[in-house]
Scaffold this motif. Sequence first.
Motif, PDB file in Angstrom:
ATOM      1  N   SER A 116      -2.479  -0.036  -3.180  1.00 17.99           N
ATOM      2  CA  SER A 116      -1.442  -0.434  -3.262  1.00 17.99           C
ATOM      3  C   SER A 116      -0.318   0.628  -3.881  1.00 17.99           C
ATOM      4  O   SER A 116       0.680   0.637  -3.196  1.00 17.99           O
ATOM      5  N   ARG A 117      -0.384   1.336  -4.708  1.00 20.75           N
ATOM      6  CA  ARG A 117       0.189   1.850  -5.217  1.00 20.75           C
ATOM      7  C   ARG A 117       0.406   3.898  -4.575  1.00 20.75           C
ATOM      8  O   ARG A 117       0.390   4.207  -5.361  1.00 20.75           O
ATOM      9  N   ILE A 153       0.191  -8.026  -1.522  1.00 17.86           N
ATOM     10  CA  ILE A 153      -0.568  -6.876  -1.707  1.00 17.86           C
ATOM     11  C   ILE A 153      -0.024  -6.269  -0.401  1.00 17.86           C
ATOM     12  O   ILE A 153       0.466  -5.386  -0.618  1.00 17.86           O
ATOM     13  N   GLY A 154       0.006  -6.358   0.776  1.00 27.35           N
ATOM     14  CA  GLY A 154      -0.108  -6.707   2.050  1.00 27.35           C
ATOM     15  C   GLY A 154       1.538  -5.850   2.423  1.00 27.35           C
ATOM     16  O   GLY A 154       1.768  -5.001   2.896  1.00 27.35           O
ATOM     17  N   LEU A 155       2.891  -6.737   1.940  1.00 27.29           N
ATOM     18  CA  LEU A 155       4.097  -6.650   1.793  1.00 27.29           C
ATOM     19  C   LEU A 155       3.990  -5.457   0.400  1.00 27.29           C
ATOM     20  O   LEU A 155       5.424  -4.672   1.026  1.00 27.29           O
ATOM     21  N   LEU A 156       3.259  -5.556   0.264  1.00 26.01           N
ATOM     22  CA  LEU A 156       4.603  -4.276  -0.953  1.00 26.01           C
ATOM     23  C   LEU A 156       3.645  -2.981  -0.678  1.00 26.01           C
ATOM     24  O   LEU A 156       4.644  -2.200  -0.564  1.00 26.01           O
ATOM     25  N   MET A 166       5.720  -7.468   9.027  1.00 28.51           N
ATOM     26  CA  MET A 166       5.266  -8.056   9.912  1.00 28.51           C
ATOM     27  C   MET A 166       4.569  -7.390   9.930  1.00 28.51           C
ATOM     28  O   MET A 166       2.566  -7.851   9.529  1.00 28.51           O
ATOM     29  N   LEU A 167       3.889  -6.254   9.614  1.00 29.76           N
ATOM     30  CA  LEU A 167       3.568  -5.237   9.603  1.00 29.76           C
ATOM     31  C   LEU A 167       2.338  -5.196   8.167  1.00 29.76           C
ATOM     32  O   LEU A 167       0.898  -5.095   8.191  1.00 29.76           O
ATOM     33  N   GLY A 168       3.093  -5.383   7.332  1.00 29.72           N
ATOM     34  CA  GLY A 168       2.013  -5.758   6.067  1.00 29.72           C
ATOM     35  C   GLY A 168       1.653  -7.164   6.426  1.00 29.72           C
ATOM     36  O   GLY A 168      -0.137  -6.747   5.189  1.00 29.72           O
ATOM     37  N   ALA A 169       1.867  -7.910   6.250  1.00 29.52           N
ATOM     38  CA  ALA A 169       1.335  -9.206   6.744  1.00 29.52           C
ATOM     39  C   ALA A 169       0.070  -9.330   7.884  1.00 29.52           C
ATOM     40  O   ALA A 169      -1.125  -9.390   7.349  1.00 29.52           O
ATOM     41  N   ALA A 170       0.227  -7.881   8.275  1.00 31.02           N
ATOM     42  CA  ALA A 170      -1.168  -7.886   9.633  1.00 31.02           C
ATOM     43  C   ALA A 170      -2.121  -7.235   8.396  1.00 31.02           C
ATOM     44  O   ALA A 170      -3.732  -6.621   9.338  1.00 31.02           O
ATOM     45  N   LEU A 171      -1.473  -5.987   7.745  1.00 27.29           N
ATOM     46  CA  LEU A 171      -1.986  -5.376   7.146  1.00 27.29           C
ATOM     47  C   LEU A 171      -3.678  -5.851   6.750  1.00 27.29           C
ATOM     48  O   LEU A 171      -4.857  -6.007   6.540  1.00 27.29           O
ATOM     49  N   VAL A 172      -3.293  -6.915   5.661  1.00 23.51           N
ATOM     50  CA  VAL A 172      -3.511  -8.137   5.632  1.00 23.51           C
ATOM     51  C   VAL A 172      -4.913  -8.955   6.476  1.00 23.51           C
ATOM     52  O   VAL A 172      -5.816  -8.772   7.094  1.00 23.51           O
TER      53      VAL A 172
END
Length: 465
Positions: A116-117, A153-156, A166-172
Amino acid sequence: MTHLHTEQAASPAAASDKGQSPYLLLFIILVLSAVATWLIPAGVYDYETREGIKFAVKGSLHAVAQSGVYPLEIFMAIVQGMVKQAPIIFLILFTGGVLAVIERTGAIATALNSLSRSTRLSDARIVIIFAVIFALLGTTGVVVNAVVAFVPIGLLVARSMGLSPMLGAALVYLTCAAGFNVAILNPATTGLTQHLAQLPLFSGMLLRGLTCLLFVLTAVIYLIWSIRRTRQQGMLRPSQPPEESDTLQVTGRHTLILGTTALALVLFIAGTVKFHWGTNEMSAMFILLTIIVGLLGRISGSEIANTFLAGCAKLVKGAFIVGMAAAISLVLQQGNVLDPIVGFLSDLLAPVPTHAATIGMFISAALIHFGISSGSGESALLIPIFSPLGDNLGLTRQVMVQAVLLGEGIVNCMSPTSGVLMAVLATAGVPYGKWLRFVAPVIAIWFVICVVMLLIGVAIKWGPF
């Protein structure tokens, strides 16, 4: 991932408790099944054994004396169902135990935090990396309930890329679901369903693996397309990611733990192919893996034991549903009405082409999953009926298993009765309606893939059995 269950985050436990309990629904079905033993004329098929598997002889259904189930026998059936399904129940519990110890070492979370970093990876590469990691974790059952814990982590990552929550949640979640919904090596879904159908554990892996690959590719392509569309709408990637206090680094110990876990799965696959290992061997492997991973993670013996038991406890609800659902088929069998039900359905579907009957079973499994949110409970309920029904219709049991698994899986990402989906959306602060509109194209494509792969299975008489 419906056997499972930030500012706006509701607790996952609270989210999973909302709605009708699958235990209550199964108990109601159990009582109705007992009543049916007094109303449906009793009958049985003649059975023959081929390669150690019992098959109903088509056209051999004949009447027998009525043997209705009394009220007290309903509760005995629950106990008997638990005992009968003890091997798979313990496998599910031990799965939770070993995963808890792996999580306790921090290996998975640290590796994902390190990703994520990163500022050097393109949008497409980040999507592909997330898809590979979470699809593998999903299809092996490593991440089930715990997927909610990885959503931050997806949100980060999404925030560092200038993307929506929403895309952050979808990544996970979406990439994990792409693997979990086909579940090549998940003992709690594919393993259980094949066990109930008397199939070798994790057999039929080639076609199932191809289906999983298509699911994952669909999710990857859709996520990349969605991100590119947001870029065109002016949501550019920040030049510098937001600073985070978390500075955990992936160590050689973490790499060794993850490598050992992967090696154990590979060895088990080899054992199932060469030595026909089953649920007992996998349970034993999970106990051994728990000890090895715990020692590699420098966890004390007492902590290993306590963490393992705590992990088992998290899956007690899902594991016991298997026994509860098994009680239903036991009551129907004890009352000698299961075979007449199968016979009625067989006569009903006899004029229907086999491929159409298969798709009908797939769709019915999907619809039932809205009511019975536990995939393991649904499998334990449907397989005793679908297996002999498929035998009578000339369909292989592998096809029947896949129809049930895909029917359950296709619903996971959109069912409002899924505690896990609701917890994920609460964590990301995404409204259910907005998520449904976002994920609908993926589910539509997955539906087409399911139909095509099931038709291929019917055409090639996908076996064994």
